[in-house]
Design an enzyme around this catalytic site. Sequence first.
Site, PDB file in Angstrom:
ATOM      1  N   ASP A  89       0.826  -1.196   0.000  1.00 18.73           N
ATOM      2  CA  ASP A  89       0.000   0.000   0.000  1.00 18.73           C
ATOM      3  C   ASP A  89       0.863   1.251   0.000  1.00 18.73           C
ATOM      4  O   ASP A  89       1.958   1.259   0.558  1.00 18.73           O
ATOM      5  CB  ASP A  89      -0.901   0.030   1.242  1.00 18.73           C
ATOM      6  CG  ASP A  89      -2.091  -0.902   1.121  1.00 18.73           C
ATOM      7  OD1 ASP A  89      -2.442  -1.280  -0.010  1.00 18.73           O
ATOM      8  OD2 ASP A  89      -2.685  -1.245   2.162  1.00 18.73           O
TER       9      ASP A  89
ATOM     10  N   ARG B 143      -2.337  -0.823  -8.278  1.00 21.76           N
ATOM     11  CA  ARG B 143      -3.628  -0.309  -7.828  1.00 21.76           C
ATOM     12  C   ARG B 143      -3.591   1.209  -7.975  1.00 21.76           C
ATOM     13  O   ARG B 143      -2.700   1.870  -7.444  1.00 21.76           O
ATOM     14  CB  ARG B 143      -3.889  -0.680  -6.366  1.00 21.76           C
ATOM     15  CG  ARG B 143      -5.220  -0.132  -5.824  1.00 21.76           C
ATOM     16  CD  ARG B 143      -5.313  -0.290  -4.324  1.00 21.76           C
ATOM     17  NE  ARG B 143      -5.247  -1.689  -3.924  1.00 21.76           N
ATOM     18  CZ  ARG B 143      -4.835  -2.098  -2.731  1.00 21.76           C
ATOM     19  NH1 ARG B 143      -4.410  -1.229  -1.829  1.00 21.76           N
ATOM     20  NH2 ARG B 143      -4.824  -3.386  -2.450  1.00 21.76           N
TER      21      ARG B 143
END
Length: 305
Positions: A132, A182
């Site tokens: 992330d 992402r």
Amino acid sequence: MSVITRDLFLYLSNNKTLNRAAQNWGATIASGKIVGGMDFPSSIKFIKELNNEGLSVTVDHLGEFVRSETVAKERTEECIQTIETIVAQQLDSHVSLKLTSLGLDISKDLVYENMMKIMESAEKNKVMVTIDMEDEQRCQDTLSIFKDLKKDYHYISTVLQAYLYRTEKDLDELNSYQPFLRLVKGAYKESPKVAFPEKEDVDNNYKKIIKKHLLNGNYAGIATHDDAIIEYTKRLVAEYNIPKHSFEFQMLYGMRSTTQRELVKEGYNMRVYVPYGRDWYGYFMRRLAERPANIAFALKGMTKK
């Protein structure tokens, strides 16, 4: 008004008193509604429910900014155990993690050591691990670590945030790695010196990086609840004959559940981000800050039976 709302939720996300209180209430308020559970085993039943409806998942043990080497190593072992459980339970799931939970703010050597242990398990078990993205000051370290690990490991991906000025350049530099990325708008409070302050500019940059990444032929996770971005992506893939198997939509657990299922019925890949753990409150406040419309989605999710 949207700026005030964003700042309020970001302020609340950092309130230690509310965080402690939320940990005590979490099992009742959040489990099975906006987070899977207070631990991974208690989340499995919710993941299986999503999988049975054709929805893929990525799981994330909530918690970041770890300052203890012991805790960072515990988080590493917990992540490895999660990967092994995903395989044992035959779950359609990836794993997401934050480098600050593995020791990024302690030492580079520690975070490399912990990530390599995780990646050895990920490669062995063929489970994708997504690093992330956190705030802008950790962006360069995150991307550097991703690039280093991508040279040796296949099952690794990361995240780019559209609200940062640097993101298009980062995307260009990552292209040679043929990365699974992402793509998100971004949820941290950043200075106008490093991030677009206006929503319209963020949206335009988001569309730009979605188009560039897809036309580069690299797999994309388009993480958004924004109908305008979803429709833009649909038009884009139709115009350029981009196969549906070359990207996926991603949304948060407990929000826009009907839309998630509709996208599956339309033949799109759909992945649900299922966080778990006691530190759910800060995560939840940042999601509300990211997009005011999430407030209505969250309330609906939290009141579902």
